[in-house]
Design a protein around this motif. Structure first.
Motif, PDB file in Angstrom:
ATOM      1  N   THR A 131      14.577  49.743   0.786  1.00 50.89           N
ATOM      2  CA  THR A 131      14.168  48.364   1.067  1.00 50.89           C
ATOM      3  C   THR A 131      14.074  48.113   2.569  1.00 50.89           C
ATOM      4  OG1 THR A 131      15.229  47.635  -0.994  1.00 50.89           O
ATOM      5  CG2 THR A 131      14.721  45.961   0.648  1.00 50.89           C
ATOM      6  N   TRP A 134      10.923  49.459   3.875  1.00 52.23           N
ATOM      7  CA  TRP A 134       9.788  48.560   3.667  1.00 52.23           C
ATOM      8  C   TRP A 134       9.801  47.410   4.675  1.00 52.23           C
ATOM      9  CZ3 TRP A 134       5.378  49.372   1.611  1.00 52.23           C
ATOM     10  CH2 TRP A 134       5.231  50.272   0.565  1.00 52.23           C
ATOM     11  N   ALA A 168       6.544  46.141  -2.312  1.00 49.78           N
ATOM     12  CA  ALA A 168       7.835  46.830  -2.243  1.00 49.78           C
ATOM     13  C   ALA A 168       8.455  46.985  -3.624  1.00 49.78           C
ATOM     14  CB  ALA A 168       8.780  46.068  -1.313  1.00 49.78           C
ATOM     15  N   THR A 236      15.517  43.674  -3.127  1.00 46.25           N
ATOM     16  CA  THR A 236      14.223  43.749  -2.426  1.00 46.25           C
ATOM     17  C   THR A 236      13.636  42.381  -2.123  1.00 46.25           C
ATOM     18  OG1 THR A 236      13.804  45.912  -3.429  1.00 46.25           O
ATOM     19  CG2 THR A 236      11.903  44.727  -2.544  1.00 46.25           C
ATOM     20  N   VAL A 240      12.976  41.630   1.803  1.00 44.64           N
ATOM     21  CA  VAL A 240      11.551  41.676   2.174  1.00 44.64           C
ATOM     22  C   VAL A 240      10.924  40.290   2.123  1.00 44.64           C
ATOM     23  CG1 VAL A 240       9.310  42.707   1.612  1.00 44.64           C
ATOM     24  CG2 VAL A 240      11.406  44.049   1.355  1.00 44.64           C
TER      25      VAL A 240
END
Length: 302
Positions: A131, A134, A168, A236, A240
């Protein structure tokens, strides 16, 4: 039910008696499932019942938490966003996993091992590490925006957006789609496709009418797994995404850690559980068939 004795004569055995003997023989095997049942009951059923009780007893007995959630525009928006994002992630995983799994079935053993290793590689890496990777890739000056700019599509803001979270999440969920689809495809008798083409069907028609229906069980299993995991995904989207694009798991975390509203958090958790169970039951109903797939059998009399 008919059995043949040592003298070659047929002796009738009542079907209920035979079924009873089979049941008695299988009872000891049920003990093998006892540890799993105990663990599931202690670590899932009991907490789920506790959450359900909190949702109707805190701060007062009743269904006020559920009516409050149903009339709260923010909660409804988060629930719909979670369902929509989970659906998009599932579709992306199907589109990417199906050709990849098909390729795994047609290549040689060496390349199949390589493709399998690539699928399993994410399981050997921490989810947190992937994660954060990303987070770096999706930055305004990251690799993804550099590639988009090279083809004239960027730069664009990806970090903290729904698009970035979707990409992601799809990468994280992809192995859970590839493996069930590959398992289903591996069991398909390719002579069925050859037989369809031998009867005049084009390769496309043979694929759509024969191969695709036989692989749908694997697609349904993978899609269910990805959808269920996406509905409760937390790490995530939290790293993100952004608070403005929160999903249901993040909203539950806010209710517990910041607002200390266990009743509303329990109602949200029960709602998520019910949606998941309805989804699983619906997929199983749609994929239930009356008989086993037909296979071609070579040899005389086929």
């Amino acid at each position: 039910m008919v059995s043949v004795g040592s003298t070659g004569t047929a002796a009738a055995v009542p079907a209920p008696a035979a079924a009873s003997r089979l049941r008695r023989a299988g009872r000891p095997l049920l003990l093998l499932a006892l540890p799993a049942v105990v663990v599931l009951g202690v670590f899932f059923v009991v907490p789920a019942l506790r959450l359900a009780w909190l949702s109707v007893s805190t701060p007062e007995l009743g269904v006020g938490n559920y009516t409050g959630l149903a009339t709260d525009g923010v909660v409804v928006t988060v629930v719909l966003r979670t369902l929509g994002m989970a659906a998009v992630v599932t579709v992306l995983c199907v589109l990417c996993a199906y050709p990849y799994a098909y390729l795994m079935t047609i290549v040689g053993p060496r390349w199949r091992a390589v493709l399998t290793a690539l699928v399993l590689l994410p399981f050997w890496t921490s989810l947190m590490a992937r994660t954060f990777a990303w987070v770096v890739l999706l930055q305004d000056t990251g690799v993804v925006n550099a590639l988009l700019g090279a083809v004239g599509l960027g730069p664009m803001r990806l970090l903290g957006t729904t698009a970035g979270v979707t990409v992601a999440m799809a990468q994280v969920m992809l192995p859970f789609m590839v493996l069930p689809v590959y398992s289903a495809m591996r069991g398909i008798d390719r002579r069925l496709v050859d037989a369809a083409m031998g009867l005049g069907a084009t390769p496309v028609v043979a694929f759509l009418r024969v191969y695709l229906p036989l692989s749908l069980r694997g697609v349904a299993a993978g899609a269910t797994l990805v959808m269920v995991l996406s509905l409760g995904f937390y790490v995530t989207p939290s790293l993100v995404g952004s608070p403005q694009q929160s999903m249901l798991a993040q909203l539950i975390s806010v209710q517990v850690n910041q607002l200390v509203d266990f009743g509303a958090a329990g109602a949200l958790a029960v709602t998520l559980l019910v949606v998941t169970l309805v989804l699983v039951a619906g997929v199983q109903r749609l994929t239930r068939t009356g008989g086993a797939p037909t296979t071609l059998v070579g040899g005389a009399g086929s």
